[in-house]
Design a protein around this motif. Structure first.
Motif, PDB file in Angstrom:
ATOM      1  N   LYS A  47     -77.459  30.312  74.022  1.00  0.00           N
ATOM      2  CA  LYS A  47     -78.556  31.287  74.079  1.00  0.00           C
ATOM      3  C   LYS A  47     -78.974  31.798  72.701  1.00  0.00           C
ATOM      4  O   LYS A  47     -78.199  31.835  71.763  1.00  0.00           O
ATOM      5  CB  LYS A  47     -78.160  32.457  74.966  1.00  0.00           C
ATOM      6  CG  LYS A  47     -76.938  33.206  74.480  1.00  0.00           C
ATOM      7  CD  LYS A  47     -76.503  34.250  75.489  1.00  0.00           C
ATOM      8  CE  LYS A  47     -75.213  34.924  75.014  1.00  0.00           C
ATOM      9  NZ  LYS A  47     -74.733  35.913  75.950  1.00  0.00           N
ATOM     10  N   LEU A  48     -80.221  32.191  72.679  1.00  0.00           N
ATOM     11  CA  LEU A  48     -80.823  32.879  71.549  1.00  0.00           C
ATOM     12  C   LEU A  48     -81.138  34.280  72.029  1.00  0.00           C
ATOM     13  O   LEU A  48     -81.778  34.449  73.071  1.00  0.00           O
ATOM     14  CB  LEU A  48     -82.109  32.160  71.124  1.00  0.00           C
ATOM     15  CG  LEU A  48     -82.980  32.857  70.095  1.00  0.00           C
ATOM     16  CD1 LEU A  48     -82.314  32.834  68.731  1.00  0.00           C
ATOM     17  CD2 LEU A  48     -84.335  32.186  70.029  1.00  0.00           C
ATOM     18  N   THR A  49     -80.687  35.283  71.289  1.00  0.00           N
ATOM     19  CA  THR A  49     -80.907  36.672  71.677  1.00  0.00           C
ATOM     20  C   THR A  49     -81.691  37.386  70.584  1.00  0.00           C
ATOM     21  O   THR A  49     -81.291  37.348  69.414  1.00  0.00           O
ATOM     22  CB  THR A  49     -79.555  37.403  71.884  1.00  0.00           C
ATOM     23  OG1 THR A  49     -78.774  36.661  72.811  1.00  0.00           O
ATOM     24  CG2 THR A  49     -79.767  38.811  72.382  1.00  0.00           C
ATOM     25  N   ASN A  50     -82.788  38.027  70.953  1.00  0.00           N
ATOM     26  CA  ASN A  50     -83.547  38.828  69.999  1.00  0.00           C
ATOM     27  C   ASN A  50     -82.914  40.213  69.907  1.00  0.00           C
ATOM     28  O   ASN A  50     -82.724  40.881  70.917  1.00  0.00           O
ATOM     29  CB  ASN A  50     -85.010  38.938  70.425  1.00  0.00           C
ATOM     30  CG  ASN A  50     -85.725  37.630  70.241  1.00  0.00           C
ATOM     31  OD1 ASN A  50     -85.582  36.968  69.216  1.00  0.00           O
ATOM     32  ND2 ASN A  50     -86.483  37.223  71.243  1.00  0.00           N
ATOM     33  N   LEU A  51     -82.597  40.646  68.692  1.00  0.00           N
ATOM     34  CA  LEU A  51     -81.978  41.948  68.461  1.00  0.00           C
ATOM     35  C   LEU A  51     -83.000  42.979  68.001  1.00  0.00           C
ATOM     36  O   LEU A  51     -82.849  44.165  68.264  1.00  0.00           O
ATOM     37  CB  LEU A  51     -80.853  41.823  67.441  1.00  0.00           C
ATOM     38  CG  LEU A  51     -79.747  40.822  67.815  1.00  0.00           C
ATOM     39  CD1 LEU A  51     -78.795  40.621  66.651  1.00  0.00           C
ATOM     40  CD2 LEU A  51     -79.014  41.280  69.055  1.00  0.00           C
ATOM     41  N   SER A  52     -84.009  42.525  67.263  1.00  0.00           N
ATOM     42  CA  SER A  52     -85.108  43.371  66.809  1.00  0.00           C
ATOM     43  C   SER A  52     -86.248  42.446  66.407  1.00  0.00           C
ATOM     44  O   SER A  52     -86.144  41.229  66.558  1.00  0.00           O
ATOM     45  CB  SER A  52     -84.683  44.260  65.632  1.00  0.00           C
ATOM     46  OG  SER A  52     -84.465  43.477  64.474  1.00  0.00           O
ATOM     47  N   LYS A  53     -87.299  43.002  65.865  1.00  0.00           N
ATOM     48  CA  LYS A  53     -88.454  42.192  65.474  1.00  0.00           C
ATOM     49  C   LYS A  53     -88.075  41.098  64.468  1.00  0.00           C
ATOM     50  O   LYS A  53     -88.563  39.981  64.544  1.00  0.00           O
ATOM     51  CB  LYS A  53     -89.530  43.104  64.874  1.00  0.00           C
ATOM     52  CG  LYS A  53     -90.768  42.361  64.435  1.00  0.00           C
ATOM     53  CD  LYS A  53     -91.767  43.284  63.793  1.00  0.00           C
ATOM     54  CE  LYS A  53     -92.907  42.474  63.213  1.00  0.00           C
ATOM     55  NZ  LYS A  53     -93.555  43.118  62.112  1.00  0.00           N
ATOM     56  N   ASP A  54     -87.203  41.422  63.544  1.00  0.00           N
ATOM     57  CA  ASP A  54     -86.848  40.482  62.479  1.00  0.00           C
ATOM     58  C   ASP A  54     -85.421  39.956  62.559  1.00  0.00           C
ATOM     59  O   ASP A  54     -84.962  39.296  61.632  1.00  0.00           O
ATOM     60  CB  ASP A  54     -87.039  41.152  61.115  1.00  0.00           C
ATOM     61  CG  ASP A  54     -88.502  41.444  60.823  1.00  0.00           C
ATOM     62  OD1 ASP A  54     -89.354  40.621  61.208  1.00  0.00           O
ATOM     63  OD2 ASP A  54     -88.781  42.505  60.232  1.00  0.00           O
ATOM     64  N   LYS A  55     -84.716  40.248  63.631  1.00  0.00           N
ATOM     65  CA  LYS A  55     -83.321  39.823  63.711  1.00  0.00           C
ATOM     66  C   LYS A  55     -83.021  39.224  65.077  1.00  0.00           C
ATOM     67  O   LYS A  55     -83.343  39.809  66.101  1.00  0.00           O
ATOM     68  CB  LYS A  55     -82.383  41.010  63.453  1.00  0.00           C
ATOM     69  CG  LYS A  55     -80.928  40.622  63.330  1.00  0.00           C
ATOM     70  CD  LYS A  55     -80.079  41.816  62.912  1.00  0.00           C
ATOM     71  CE  LYS A  55     -78.634  41.420  62.723  1.00  0.00           C
ATOM     72  NZ  LYS A  55     -77.797  42.545  62.274  1.00  0.00           N
ATOM     73  N   ASN A  56     -82.413  38.027  65.057  1.00  0.00           N
ATOM     74  CA  ASN A  56     -81.953  37.409  66.293  1.00  0.00           C
ATOM     75  C   ASN A  56     -80.651  36.665  66.028  1.00  0.00           C
ATOM     76  O   ASN A  56     -80.206  36.559  64.885  1.00  0.00           O
ATOM     77  CB  ASN A  56     -83.031  36.520  66.928  1.00  0.00           C
ATOM     78  CG  ASN A  56     -83.518  35.405  66.048  1.00  0.00           C
ATOM     79  OD1 ASN A  56     -82.929  35.059  65.037  1.00  0.00           O
ATOM     80  ND2 ASN A  56     -84.637  34.815  66.421  1.00  0.00           N
ATOM     81  N   ARG A  57     -80.022  36.196  67.101  1.00  0.00           N
ATOM     82  CA  ARG A  57     -78.734  35.528  66.938  1.00  0.00           C
ATOM     83  C   ARG A  57     -78.601  34.388  67.939  1.00  0.00           C
ATOM     84  O   ARG A  57     -79.250  34.371  68.980  1.00  0.00           O
ATOM     85  CB  ARG A  57     -77.592  36.506  67.101  1.00  0.00           C
ATOM     86  CG  ARG A  57     -77.406  36.994  68.513  1.00  0.00           C
ATOM     87  CD  ARG A  57     -76.198  37.889  68.642  1.00  0.00           C
ATOM     88  NE  ARG A  57     -76.150  38.398  70.010  1.00  0.00           N
ATOM     89  CZ  ARG A  57     -75.830  39.630  70.328  1.00  0.00           C
ATOM     90  NH1 ARG A  57     -75.505  40.504  69.400  1.00  0.00           N
ATOM     91  NH2 ARG A  57     -75.798  39.988  71.575  1.00  0.00           N
ATOM     92  N   ILE A  58     -77.709  33.478  67.582  1.00  0.00           N
ATOM     93  CA  ILE A  58     -77.403  32.326  68.411  1.00  0.00           C
ATOM     94  C   ILE A  58     -75.945  32.414  68.835  1.00  0.00           C
ATOM     95  O   ILE A  58     -75.073  32.748  68.030  1.00  0.00           O
ATOM     96  CB  ILE A  58     -77.657  31.019  67.632  1.00  0.00           C
ATOM     97  CG1 ILE A  58     -79.159  30.786  67.467  1.00  0.00           C
ATOM     98  CG2 ILE A  58     -77.001  29.835  68.321  1.00  0.00           C
ATOM     99  CD1 ILE A  58     -79.501  29.583  66.632  1.00  0.00           C
ATOM    100  N   SER A  59     -75.697  32.092  70.107  1.00  0.00           N
ATOM    101  CA  SER A  59     -74.331  32.000  70.635  1.00  0.00           C
ATOM    102  C   SER A  59     -74.264  30.816  71.583  1.00  0.00           C
ATOM    103  O   SER A  59     -75.195  30.578  72.355  1.00  0.00           O
ATOM    104  CB  SER A  59     -73.951  33.264  71.404  1.00  0.00           C
ATOM    105  OG  SER A  59     -73.908  34.380  70.560  1.00  0.00           O
ATOM    106  N   LEU A  60     -73.165  30.074  71.511  1.00  0.00           N
ATOM    107  CA  LEU A  60     -72.973  28.958  72.427  1.00  0.00           C
ATOM    108  C   LEU A  60     -71.490  28.718  72.648  1.00  0.00           C
ATOM    109  O   LEU A  60     -70.660  29.058  71.806  1.00  0.00           O
ATOM    110  CB  LEU A  60     -73.659  27.687  71.914  1.00  0.00           C
ATOM    111  CG  LEU A  60     -73.232  27.151  70.555  1.00  0.00           C
ATOM    112  CD1 LEU A  60     -72.213  26.046  70.704  1.00  0.00           C
ATOM    113  CD2 LEU A  60     -74.451  26.644  69.812  1.00  0.00           C
ATOM    114  N   ARG A  61     -71.204  28.173  73.813  1.00  0.00           N
ATOM    115  CA  ARG A  61     -69.811  27.845  74.132  1.00  0.00           C
ATOM    116  C   ARG A  61     -69.781  26.615  75.028  1.00  0.00           C
ATOM    117  O   ARG A  61     -70.458  26.550  76.039  1.00  0.00           O
ATOM    118  CB  ARG A  61     -69.123  28.991  74.835  1.00  0.00           C
ATOM    119  CG  ARG A  61     -67.657  28.656  75.176  1.00  0.00           C
ATOM    120  CD  ARG A  61     -66.975  29.762  75.908  1.00  0.00           C
ATOM    121  NE  ARG A  61     -66.715  30.852  74.984  1.00  0.00           N
ATOM    122  CZ  ARG A  61     -65.892  31.864  75.255  1.00  0.00           C
ATOM    123  NH1 ARG A  61     -65.256  31.920  76.414  1.00  0.00           N
ATOM    124  NH2 ARG A  61     -65.709  32.816  74.383  1.00  0.00           N
TER     125      ARG A  61
END
Length: 190
Positions: A47-61
């Protein structure tokens, strides 16, 4: 150092001189995960998660159903997009790098491949891929909470003009592709 490595190094140095980049900021656009051998690995989450307008993160398992013992290879290919459609495979073309990596050998000597070293520095502290082979006791392989802002800091000064990019990866054991994971991102302000 082989002639291909010298040529690549020369090209990179030339590009860096031509494109003065003090700060590169990237934004993740997508991540896709596929298990091509369901008897060995399954995708638990990707998944890709948006944290704010300019910040997001990737997580996978990936859940490991069998241990990875030997002959672990990773294929890494940095791509750039030719058109507006982001996930159509034919719209991507190579961007300087393509690497086939003996993963177990790489873990013993991190300095023999620049692209692999950079990719593994991006996930340092965010993954359980942090020990030598074999992987016999792990129940899963994960990369968790890698933010675009962290990656942006780590690629400071790397010559990448604005545009859309992807890092295509394949993990293989015993010469059989087990997983395909693709990371899509955009360089927004070089």
């Amino acid at each position: 150092m082989g002639s291909a490595a010298v040529n690549l190094l020369g090209l990179l140095m030339g590009l860096q001189c031509l494109i003065e980049l003090h700060a590169v900021f990237i934004r993740f656009n997508n991540v896709t995960c596929e298990s091509t051998d369901l008897s060995m690995w399954t995708v638990e989450y990707c998944k890709l998660t948006n944290l704010s307008k300019d910040k997001n993160r990737i997580s996978l398992r990936y859940t490991m159903l069998q241990p990875m013992l030997r002959n672990i290879e990773i294929y890494l290919q940095l791509m750039t997009r030719r058109s507006e459609s982001i996930n159509v495979a034919s719209n991507w073309q190579p961007f300087l790098y393509s690497v086939k990596l003996d993963y177990c050998r790489y873990l013993k000597n991190h300095h023999h491949n620049y692209l692999a070293k950079m990719v593994f520095e991006f996930i340092e502290g965010h993954s359980n891929l942090n020990h030598s082979c074999p992987y016999t006791k792990e129940k899963y392989i994960c990369i968790d909470d890698v933010t675009n802002t962290e990656v942006s800091r780590k690629i400071r000064g790397v010559p990448m003009p604005k545009g859309f990019y992807a890092l295509f990866t394949k993990w293989s054991t015993e010469n059989i592709t087990r997983t395909v994971t693709n990371y899509y991102f955009e360089v927004v302000n070089p």
